[in-house]
Design a protein around this motif. Structure first.
Motif, PDB file in Angstrom:
ATOM      1  N   ARG A 113      36.859  41.661  47.951  1.00  0.00           N
ATOM      2  CA  ARG A 113      37.672  42.255  46.731  1.00  0.00           C
ATOM      3  C   ARG A 113      38.141  40.955  46.094  1.00  0.00           C
ATOM      4  N   LEU A 114      38.048  40.881  44.744  1.00  0.00           N
ATOM      5  CA  LEU A 114      38.823  39.813  43.910  1.00  0.00           C
ATOM      6  C   LEU A 114      40.102  39.692  44.346  1.00  0.00           C
ATOM      7  N   GLU A 118      43.127  35.888  38.175  1.00  0.00           N
ATOM      8  CA  GLU A 118      42.078  34.817  38.139  1.00  0.00           C
ATOM      9  C   GLU A 118      42.680  33.609  37.798  1.00  0.00           C
ATOM     10  N   PRO A 138      32.927  32.176  38.386  1.00  0.00           N
ATOM     11  CA  PRO A 138      31.825  32.868  39.349  1.00  0.00           C
ATOM     12  C   PRO A 138      30.532  32.400  38.560  1.00  0.00           C
ATOM     13  N   TYR A 167      31.889  38.746  44.396  1.00  0.00           N
ATOM     14  CA  TYR A 167      31.434  39.034  43.026  1.00  0.00           C
ATOM     15  C   TYR A 167      30.149  39.921  43.128  1.00  0.00           C
TER      16      TYR A 167
ATOM     17  N   GLY B 136      25.622  41.185  40.467  1.00  0.00           N
ATOM     18  CA  GLY B 136      25.046  41.951  41.550  1.00  0.00           C
ATOM     19  C   GLY B 136      23.612  42.172  41.915  1.00  0.00           C
ATOM     20  N   SER B 179      27.947  44.738  39.199  1.00  0.00           N
ATOM     21  CA  SER B 179      29.005  45.075  40.221  1.00  0.00           C
ATOM     22  C   SER B 179      30.374  44.944  39.475  1.00  0.00           C
ATOM     23  N   ARG B 180      31.062  45.812  39.951  1.00  0.00           N
ATOM     24  CA  ARG B 180      32.567  45.856  39.327  1.00  0.00           C
ATOM     25  C   ARG B 180      33.376  44.614  39.298  1.00  0.00           C
ATOM     26  N   ASN B 181      32.884  43.821  40.340  1.00  0.00           N
ATOM     27  CA  ASN B 181      33.529  42.364  40.598  1.00  0.00           C
ATOM     28  C   ASN B 181      33.095  41.480  39.392  1.00  0.00           C
ATOM     29  N   MET B 182      31.801  41.577  38.852  1.00  0.00           N
ATOM     30  CA  MET B 182      31.191  40.825  37.924  1.00  0.00           C
ATOM     31  C   MET B 182      31.481  41.369  36.446  1.00  0.00           C
ATOM     32  N   ALA B 185      33.611  38.746  34.190  1.00  0.00           N
ATOM     33  CA  ALA B 185      32.668  37.822  34.062  1.00  0.00           C
ATOM     34  C   ALA B 185      31.427  37.822  33.177  1.00  0.00           C
TER      35      ALA B 185
END
Lengths: 493, 253
Positions: A113-114, A118, A138, A167, B136, B179-182, B185
């Motif tokens: 998880r992040l 940030e 990232p 990520y 992702g 991916s949700r985490n990217m 970004a």
């Protein structure tokens, strides 16, 4: 307390996994983590009524394979990572995934998880006039997967490097639950796209163990041929990239092209440069006839001459050696402590190689397995381990392909369907090019996956990079990073 | 220095003949699917949910269409077909400029699309600077894009170059299902690029989410947030597929 013993690629009944007391469990794990020939392969939680079972899978090289043991805990339990560093990421994963609280964990940060925001809160921070942060990622400057690196520098020196990943998290383990189904194999192949063959092989072995499918020796050899092609392609790519990072352009350009030749050999074998859709549970999609084996063998021998020239140039250059020597050192003690695996561990003098440790029968008729180690643990050692492993892989391929010319290998498939045994647990390990891939599956009462855990070698090795950077200058980060070349998606799943 | 020169001489000239000659492909290479309408009996076996891992085969009345934007080229549909009405050709020129052109329909002859975007041709017809974002991606799409920079393909010949900052980019090449985490970004990278900026979606994941469509941790491809100007099918796309697509987009072939 006696842990349950189980061979690589074997299954057992879940109820036979022993449950012991916490004190015994802790002592057992500590002993394992301190022994070179043994190591903690996987550690995960399984819901058990109101409580949880923490299951540890340990590897016992030269022994029978794996030892399994478990302990019952409540939602809050005393963390083990304080004294067993190799468990730190596993405990963080358990906290993140299953909601357990390992009390007293020294570094309970998210894994996939992040972090909350940030702006840097949530990262380790140091104070002082000469201290500054450098945050990278990232998204990186090249064509590479994303991850965040935070350097705490004191003056010019890196004091610590914190690595924050996640990520690439796609939720693979959650998607695997309830399988196997039509997606499972392909999720495996894309768990880490550069190790498709290794991961698919680990999965295939696990399914074969659970379903009681016996695969002919030739098929196992064919899989090993694909696996070694994958290893060579990636090692060549890494050595070329290292050359690029120290601005030694001849080898960088030569290896970039030569790596492609090995990928094309893999495509000759199965149509895909990464070996996708080749390994199947119960067999392989394609066979290897004499003409094809001969073609690949000639190709391999031709390319090997180019490769030797490119690498000799690299390793004979004093300017290159000067740049690689003593850069990014990781001591043997640190590597053992962190539970490192693969070429990175071997470069620090830790003799761990699943190909040798579990007596892989597929290699024996063609080339004697050797666990290549170096002593210095620096970038040069990691490069040299790859160089020497290339020799073994070529020797094996040469012999195995020559045999396939004499005796072609048929495609074998399991057409009757795959029916994993119910209420069982199985473990498999495959030495990919980055290190050993460990797969553990637990099936429910109908034979579907209740829990599927994939332990990528990168999961166990990322901390090594952090240690390698300590005391280095930040400008050494690229070559240190490349000398490990760890997977982001294999870690994040 | 002399050793380096000797090494250079021994290695020889290694840049492939593509695009003047077709790329060297394995006879087992699965290219664009072919549907033979005459053989199809409409049994619908290929469209059963347990056959295609990425849901690329769909259609009406048991007669399939294959969406190469979803397809991972595993060949499961071809294997299940009792009439051998589904096959995979050696056609590597699969990149498309519209999402619709990615769908293979029975009986339709295939002609690769021609570029229509005048603005793109004016800005990037001779020089295309690409910033790559893996959102992702499993690493394979990234590796086979990187390969185009090696001397085997040398895409610099055509003015195509990978740049290290979105500020220098004409184009963002996205891999992975996002991916949700990217997400943040990727958006930031896109926003940081000077306008006009174009988007390439490379690989089944980036086009449609691929295998990961439906995962709560991912979006279903880049299209959910950005409109791609070039779709490159494959899992991962063969370097020739990607390069040919970019060259066609630039009207260079």
């Amino acid at each position: 307390m006696l842990p349950m013993k189980i061979g690589n690629g074997m299954a057992a009944l879940w109820r036979e996994v022993p449950v012991c007391e916490m004190a015994e469990f802790r002592a057992w794990l500590r002993e394992i983590s301190e022994t070179e020939r043994r190591r903690i392969a996987a550690f995960f939680a399984v819901p058990d009524d109101e409580q949880f079972r923490l299951v540890a899978v340990a590897e016992d090289a030269g022994g029978c394979g794996f030892a399994l043991c478990s302990v019952r805990v409540c939602r809050v339990y005393p963390a083990l990572s304080g004294e067993i560093a190799a468990l730190q990421k596993f405990e963080r994963l358990i906290a993140e995934r299953d909601g357990l609280v390992p009390e007293g964990h020294p570094y309970l940060q998210p894994v996939r998880r992040l972090r909350e925001d940030e702006d840097g809160r949530g990262f380790l921070a140091e104070r002082g006039a000469a201290v500054h942060d450098v945050a990278v990622g990232p998204v990186h400057a090249g064509v590479i997967e994303p991850g965040h690196f935070r350097f705490e520098c004191v003056g010019e020196k890196v004091h610590s490097l914190e690595i924050a990943l996640g990520y690439q998290h796609r939720g693979i383990e959650a998607m695997l639950a309830g399988g196997p189904d039509e997606k499972t194999l392909h999720l495996m192949e894309t768990a880490d796209g550069s190790s498709s063959i290794a991961v698919a092989t680990a999965y295939a072995r696990l399914i074969e163990a659970l379903s009681g499918i016996a695969v002919p020796a030739e098929t196992v050899t064919l899989r090993a041929i694909a696996l070694e092609l994958e290893r060579i392609a990636n090692h060549v790519g890494d050595l070329g990239a290292l050359a690029g990072d120290v601005a030694f352009l001849p080898t960088a350009s030569f290896c970039g092209r030569i790596r492609g030749e090995y990928l094309n050999m893999t495509a000759e074998l199965c149509g895909n440069r990464f070996g996708r859709n080749f390994i199947l549970p119960g067999g392989t999609r394609f066979g290897l006839d004499a003409a094809r084996a001969g073609k690949i063998l000639d190709w391999l021998r031709r390319v090997k001459r180019d490769l030797d020239g490119a690498l000799k140039l690299f390793f004979d250059s004093p300017t290159v050696l000067d740049r690689l020597e003593n850069t990014g050192r990781v001591s043997r003690e640190t590597a053992l402590h962190l539970g490192a695996v693969g070429p990175a561990a071997r470069a620090s003098g830790v003799a761990r190689d699943a190909r040798c440790d579990f007596g892989w029968s597929e290699y024996a008729p063609y080339a004697a397995c050797e666990c290549v180690t170096e002593e210095t643990g620096d970038v040069l050692a990691r490069a040299r381990v790859r160089l020497r492993e290339l020799e073994f892989s070529h020797r094996f391929l040469d012999a195995a392909l020559a045999e396939a010319v004499r005796r072609p290998i048929e495609a074998v498939r399991c057409d009757s369907g795959i029916f994993p045994a119910a209420d069982s647990i199985a473990v498999s390990a495959v030495e990919g090019w980055r290190g050993e891939h460990i797969h553990v599956a637990l099936t429910d009462s109908r034979g579907y996956f209740e829990v599927y855990r994939m332990v990528d070698p990168s999961l166990r090795n990322w901390e090594m990079l952090g240690m390698a950077l300590r005391g280095e200058e930040i400008s050494n980060f690229p070559i240190c990073n490349k000398s490990f070349n760890l997977s982001y998606c294999g870690h994040d799943l | 220095m002399l050793k380096a020169l000797k090494g250079r001489f021994e290695q020889g000239f290694r840049t492939g003949k593509f695009p003047d000659a077709p790329p060297m492909l394995s006879d087992r290479f699965p290219g664009r699917p072919v549907l033979e309408a005459a053989r199809c009996t409409g049994c619908g076996a290929c469209m059963r949910t347990e056959v295609c891992p990425s849901g690329a085969v769909a259609g009406k009345d048991g007669r399939p269409e294959i969406d190469t934007g979803k397809c991972i080229f595993c060949g499961a549909c071809a294997e299940i077909c009792p009439e051998k009405a589904i096959g995979f050709s050696q056609e590597y020129r699969m990149a498309a400029m519209t999402r619709r052109a990615l769908v293979v329909r029975p009986g339709e002859p295939y002609i690769p699309e021609r570029p229509t975007n005048r603005e793109f041709l004016r800005f990037c017809g001779r020089s295309l600077k690409i910033r790559q974002v893996s959102a992702g991606g499993c690493g394979a799409c990234e590796l086979d894009f990187n390969v185009l920079g090696t001397l085997a393909w040398d895409m610099g010949r055509f003015g195509i170059q990978i740049v290290a900052s979105p500020r220098h980019a004409d184009c963002i090449l996205v891999t992975g299902p996002v991916s949700r985490n990217m997400l943040v970004a990727l958006k930031k990278t896109y926003d940081a690029a000077p306008r006009p900026v174009w988007v390439i979606a490379s690989g089944a994941c980036a086009i449609s989410g691929g295998l990961y469509a439906g995962s709560p941790e991912c979006l279903g491809g880049v299209e959910e947030i950005l409109k791609p100007d070039l779709y490159v099918p494959g899992c991962p796309p063969h370097p020739a597929t990607l390069l040919e697509g970019m060259l066609r987009l630039m009207n260079r072939r």
